[in-house]
Write a protein that holds these residues in place. Structure first.
Motif, short mmCIF file in Angstrom:
data_model
loop_
_atom_site.label_atom_id
_atom_site.label_comp_id
_atom_site.label_asym_id
_atom_site.label_seq_id
_atom_site.Cartn_x
_atom_site.Cartn_y
_atom_site.Cartn_z
N LYS A 1 16.03 8.74 3.79
CA LYS A 1 15.72 9.67 2.75
C LYS A 1 14.43 10.29 2.98
CE LYS A 1 17.85 6.96 -0.73
NZ LYS A 1 17.82 5.92 -2.26
N GLY A 2 13.94 10.27 4.28
CA GLY A 2 12.49 10.73 4.57
C GLY A 2 11.21 9.94 4.32
N VAL A 3 11.19 8.75 4.07
CA VAL A 3 10.32 7.92 4.13
C VAL A 3 9.61 7.42 5.47
CG1 VAL A 3 9.14 5.86 3.09
CG2 VAL A 3 11.15 6.90 1.71
N THR A 4 8.83 8.61 5.93
CA THR A 4 8.53 8.20 7.37
C THR A 4 6.92 8.34 7.37
OG1 THR A 4 9.29 10.34 7.94
CG2 THR A 4 10.64 8.52 8.51
N ASP A 5 6.29 7.97 6.45
CA ASP A 5 4.77 8.18 6.32
C ASP A 5 3.95 7.76 7.38
OD1 ASP A 5 5.95 8.50 3.91
OD2 ASP A 5 4.13 7.67 2.73
N GLU A 6 2.71 8.32 7.40
CA GLU A 6 1.65 7.89 8.51
C GLU A 6 1.71 6.46 9.14
OE1 GLU A 6 -0.93 9.24 11.67
OE2 GLU A 6 0.71 10.36 10.14
N GLN B 1 -3.73 -7.76 7.43
CA GLN B 1 -3.95 -6.46 7.57
C GLN B 1 -2.75 -5.92 7.32
OE1 GLN B 1 -4.61 -5.89 11.89
NE2 GLN B 1 -3.37 -7.59 12.22
N GLU B 2 -2.79 -4.51 6.77
CA GLU B 2 -1.50 -3.94 6.38
C GLU B 2 -0.86 -3.35 7.62
OE1 GLU B 2 -0.55 -3.88 3.42
OE2 GLU B 2 -2.02 -4.34 2.26
N TYR B 3 0.53 -3.49 7.35
CA TYR B 3 1.38 -3.18 8.67
C TYR B 3 2.52 -1.88 8.26
CZ TYR B 3 0.06 -7.35 11.23
OH TYR B 3 -0.62 -8.33 11.66
N LEU B 4 2.49 -1.94 6.94
CA LEU B 4 3.34 -0.66 6.48
C LEU B 4 2.70 0.40 6.38
CD1 LEU B 4 6.08 -2.54 3.98
CD2 LEU B 4 6.70 -1.23 6.00
N PRO B 5 3.10 1.83 5.94
CA PRO B 5 2.40 2.88 5.76
C PRO B 5 2.16 2.62 4.40
CG PRO B 5 4.23 3.46 6.88
CD PRO B 5 4.60 1.91 6.67
N GLU B 6 0.78 3.23 3.93
CA GLU B 6 0.04 2.93 2.71
C GLU B 6 0.86 3.25 1.53
OE1 GLU B 6 -4.19 4.01 0.36
OE2 GLU B 6 -3.64 5.11 2.09
N SER B 7 1.56 4.30 1.62
CA SER B 7 2.46 4.65 0.34
C SER B 7 3.65 3.69 0.11
CB SER B 7 3.22 6.13 0.69
OG SER B 7 3.97 5.76 1.74
N ILE B 8 4.01 2.88 1.00
CA ILE B 8 5.09 1.88 0.88
C ILE B 8 4.65 0.36 0.99
CG2 ILE B 8 6.95 3.46 0.95
CD1 ILE B 8 7.26 2.41 3.70
N ASN B 9 3.33 0.06 1.15
CA ASN B 9 2.79 -1.35 1.67
C ASN B 9 3.01 -2.35 0.78
OD1 ASN B 9 1.15 -1.18 -0.40
ND2 ASN B 9 -0.69 -0.64 0.89
N SER B 10 3.71 -1.92 -0.68
CA SER B 10 4.24 -3.18 -1.33
C SER B 10 5.85 -3.27 -1.29
CB SER B 10 3.74 -3.07 -2.95
OG SER B 10 4.31 -1.59 -3.35
N MET B 11 6.34 -2.49 -0.71
CA MET B 11 7.83 -2.62 -0.39
C MET B 11 8.49 -3.62 0.07
SD MET B 11 10.77 -1.33 -0.99
CE MET B 11 10.22 0.49 -1.51
#
Length: 430
Positions: free
Chosen positions: A347-352, A387-397
């Protein structure tokens, strides 16, 4: 007395009243039976496993009408044969064209029937072992008022068919005076729901039996020998092949060891160990997964044993691993989590990607800030640090949804604990 034609061929019904089994399709109370009795034959597609009586039903329908009947097999006939039959049918105004294995016709060959069907020049009866919704053009299906699935004969119907063959003096074995206990007919009927195979077995059994002054005596030993040496197979490109594999997997998934062994037996008799092995490997990771990873790891060695042993010994490791898989705890959470992530990406969720995770193995990476704030987990207690591993926009997914089953209980505990720690650290940083 020896016949030139096989018993199964001779015993084909000549009228719809003689059809054995398939009462839901051609029983005397069915609309199709009533139509044919009144002289109306609709175009139809008949599908089912080999030996369920598709060809027999077509010939019985023909014998119950006054219409001209043409029969071809799509494996040997072509477009010119169809055109010739249609040309002949135009002279009689109406004829029945029976095409066996109609799924073997390509689109062009199937389309050559359309005009004659629309004009009513021919009534089509197509027979196929394939699902017609997959193998027959929509244009043909839409012009067939009836699409009927024929089922294997049940035990009672198979016994009736065998008794008819034993008693029929004209087409069957009636003149031979066969002395055969009903319990032996039951053994044949329990072996197969395929009418053609049952009649072929009966014929082999009768001619393999000893003849005395009062008739031919059939024994249990003769019946068991002929059944054992019949060598049942299935079409590896047909619906039954894929249906057996599907039923095998679904039985294991449903924890029904008895059903799984039954479908395994049918697949073994079909002779395709490679397909069985491949399906077992899929089942291990698709249906057992994290609930019993140790069992997943044992499937490949079992398959390798099967390949080395070959049949009949290969059935032993196959039986063991099948029962183990059936009775094991089940989990599909790992691949379902991956599928959820794949859909997200599609769906295009390929954030930084976070900078601290980016590759640092080239000159200039440092100047771009790549990897600078990365914390090496092994340098910290319990090999974990927030530390965060997912892109910020989906880091709670959350893609992975663990199940509280089998060995996955432990993974769930770890996953839930880490999730709590991450949430606590995030609150601190707000």
């Amino acid at each position: 007395m020896l016949f030139q034609e096989p018993l199964a061929y001779r015993m084909r019904p000549e009228k719809i009243e003689e059809v054995v089994g398939q009462d839901e399709i051609i029983g005397q109370d069915t609309p199709l039976y009533k139509m044919i009795q009144k002289g109306h034959v609709p175009s139809m597609l008949l599908y089912g496993e080999p030996g369920t009586g598709k060809t027999s039903l077509a010939f019985a329908i023909s014998g119950s009408t006054n219409k001209e009947f043409f029969a071809i097999n799509a494996t040997t006939a072509g477009k010119k044969d169809v055109e010739r039959i249609i040309s002949e049918a135009r002279m009689t105004n109406e004829a029945i064209l029976f095409i066996d294995e109609i799924h073997r016709f390509n689109k062009s060959q199937q389309d050559s029937l359309l005009k004659a069907l629309e004009e009513g020049v021919i009534t089509l009866i197509g027979a196929t072992t394939e699902n017609p919704f997959h193998s027959v053009n929509n244009a043909i299906r839409s012009r067939c008022g009836q699409i009927k699935q024929l089922k294997p004969l049940n035990k009672e119907s198979t016994i009736n068919l065998l008794k008819r063959a034993l008693n029929d003096e004209e087409k069957g074995l009636g003149e031979l005076n066969v002395i055969m206990d009903d319990s032996l007919l039951e053994i044949i009927a329990e072996t197969t729901g395929d009418g053609r195979t049952a009649l072929s077995l009966l014929e082999d059994i009768v001619y393999a039996s000893d003849e005395t002054e009062d008739g031919i005596h059939v024994t249990t030993n003769t019946v068991e020998y002929c059944i054992k040496n019949k060598g049942f197979t299935h079409d590896k490109k047909g619906d039954i092949y894929y249906n057996l594999l599907s039923s095998f997997q679904k039985s294991i998934r449903g924890s029904d060891a008895d059903a799984a062994l039954y479908y395994l037996a049918r697949l073994i008799e079909g002779g395709d160990l490679e397909a069985i092995s491949r399906r077992l490997l899929v089942i291990a990771y698709e249906d057992i997964g994290l609930a019993n990873p140790q069992l997943c790891a044992r499937v490949l060695p079992a398959i390798q044993s099967v390949e080395r042993l070959g049949l009949p010994e290969a059935r032993i490791p196959l039986s063991v691993i099948t029962v183990e898989l059936s009775l094991s705890p089940k989990s599909n959470s790992a691949y379902k989590g991956l599928d959820k992530a794949i859909k997200h990406v599609q769906k295009g969720v390929t954030d930084e990607i976070p900078a601290h995770l980016k590759d640092t193995h080239y000159q200039g990476a440092k100047s771009l800030g790549h990897g600078e704030e990365y914390k090496y987990p092994h340098n910290y207690p319990n090999s974990w640090i927030y530390q965060e591993y997912l892109p910020e926009s989906i880091n709670s997914m959350s893609y992975y949804q663990p199940k509280d089953l089998g060995e996955e209980k432990r993974y769930k505990q770890v996953y839930d604990k880490l999730k709590q720690l991450k949430q606590a650290e995030r609150k601190k940083n707000l």
